[in-house]
Design a protein around this motif. Structure first.
Motif: not given
Length: 445
Positions: A182, A185, A404-405, A408, A411-412, A417-418
């Protein structure tokens, strides 16, 4: 060259063995050691990390935490342009970067000999994972007939002396980057032509987020994380303190440091300044800010290595004045701290543009690097607008985007997660190298 290897405990010989080659600069070495820890935490890999006498102490926390990791300590190769005893970037001026890169390539022959001695045994090397400033590791991998993988902690400026070194990296089978999907991206959505259309594993942020993140990464901290956090606890308003750090390589010149110090004194903004050992602060500045405000002062200067991750994750820290080195960028993103961007050199300008123009998580302080000194009045205005909310909706949007970052990034790296999946895929690639060795060759010319 003689080599000394230290192993923590016996390891199952069936596990594939990966040789890890860092570049001896803290901004490069720390994230690769963090990645090594991530790989070692998965079942099925053993890893040997190359070090020299000057960098070996940095491996101590990693070796203590992971029994599958061991150190291979080699003498640092000599080079006519390097003074005796210089083995890492923090001891060498930027003008000697090329000499350091070229000198380190002298490890190729002893590493090849060390690896050949293990060929045909359960301890044979089955893959090489190396920093992108160690391009010579790719012909080493080809010589050994194993896959070579490039780790990119950041971007760097090139010179003719190291051009060949970086071109070698295009012969790697894959690239690993300390980033998350993210964050970049648009650049990770498709293979990149300038990386030879090779697979890029985005595995970041690789810095630990738990209690182990407090300090000790990159060296002994001058101030403990507990002591610094106790000092920050005095500030009851969340986000009211500015943390400042310009990294371990680029040192602010006296006029730049004077402009920032002047702005801090004018505004009275609470701050922590990780100034390293050589930052030329104005006479009496440290004493004045330590005496100002309530007991304990309203400002704190840290000389030497600072527990940066712990500082950024403290609730009182709301803004980060940063040179935009990639490690600092990732740590700020993971902590959800908005940035005041002041790039100094190399990839820092590109990083700052990403943060300011594309992500909206930073506000620029100066684009002049070391060539232009920002006006102290303007720096004061920027600090006041950021910390005291006088910047209106724009500053509020930057703070919100930073939060927000952080979500993210969390979550990664969370299971599923990614970035978590990318680490799993990288482990699979390295494990499969045991049955699918590389057959390519790489030219030395």
């Amino acid at each position: 060259m003689a080599a000394a290897a230290a192993t923590n405990s016996p390891t199952a010989p069936a596990e594939p063995h990966v040789l890890v080659i860092p570049y001896p600069a803290q901004g490069h070495m720390i994230p690769l050691l963090d990645l090594t820890g991530l790989l070692a935490s998965r079942d099925g890999l053993r890893l040997t990390v190359v070090a020299t006498p000057a960098t070996a102490p940095l491996l101590a926390p990693l070796l203590a935490a992971h029994h599958r990791v061991r150190a291979l300590v080699l003498p640092f190769p000599s080079h006519p342009s390097l003074p005796a005893g210089v083995e890492c970037a923090k001891d060498a001026p930027p003008t000697l970067f090329a000499a350091l890169v070229v000198a380190l390539a002298g490890l190729r022959a002893p590493l090849a000999s060390w690896a050949r001695d293990r060929s045909g045994t359960p301890d044979r090397v089955l893959a090489v994972l190396a920093d992108h400033s160690c391009g010579w590791a790719q012909p080493l991998a080809a010589e050994l007939g194993v896959p070579g993988i490039v780790f990119s902690p950041s971007g760097d400026e090139l010179s003719e002396a190291v051009h060949r070194n970086f071109l070698w990296n295009l012969e790697a089978s894959a690239f690993v980057s300390n980033t998350f999907r993210r964050l970049e991206e648009r650049y990770l959505a498709a293979p990149l032509a300038d990386l030879g259309m090779k697979r890029v594993h985005a595995v970041g942020p690789v810095a630990p987020a738990g209690p182990d993140a407090a300090g000790g990464r990159g060296g002994e901290t001058t101030v403990s994380a507990g002591d610094l956090c106790a000092w920050l606890d005095r500030f009851t308003e969340d986000g009211s303190v500015v943390y400042m750090n310009f990294g371990s390589t680029a040192v602010l010149q006296p006029p730049h440091a004077a402009a920032l110090a002047d702005a801090l004194e004018r505004t009275g903004v609470p701050f922590v300044w990780a100034a390293g050992t050589t930052a030329p602060l104005p006479d009496g500045f440290e004493e004045r800010v330590a005496a100002a405000g309530a007991s304990g002062g309203r400002g704190r200067v840290i000389r030497g290595w600072a527990p940066q991750v712990a500082a950024l994750r403290h609730r009182a820290v709301g803004w980060f004045v940063t040179h935009c080195g990639w490690n600092s960028v990732l740590e700020a993103c993971a902590a959800g701290v908005a940035m005041l961007a002041w790039p100094i050199t190399a990839d820092q300008f590109v990083n700052a543009r990403l943060l300011v123009d594309e992500l909206g998580a930073a506000v620029p302080v100066s684009w002049g690097g070391l060539k232009a000194v920002p006006d102290a009045d303007e720096v004061a205005r920027m600090l006041d607008a950021a910390v005291r909310g006088n910047g209106g909706r724009e500053r509020g949007d930057v703070v919100a985007r930073a939060k927000e970052l952080a979500a993210e990034a969390a979550a990664a790296v969370r299971e599923g997660g990614d970035s978590w999946r990318e680490v799993e895929e990288l482990v699979r690639v390295l494990r499969n190298s045991a049955s699918e060795p590389a057959a390519k060759t790489v030219s030395d010319s």
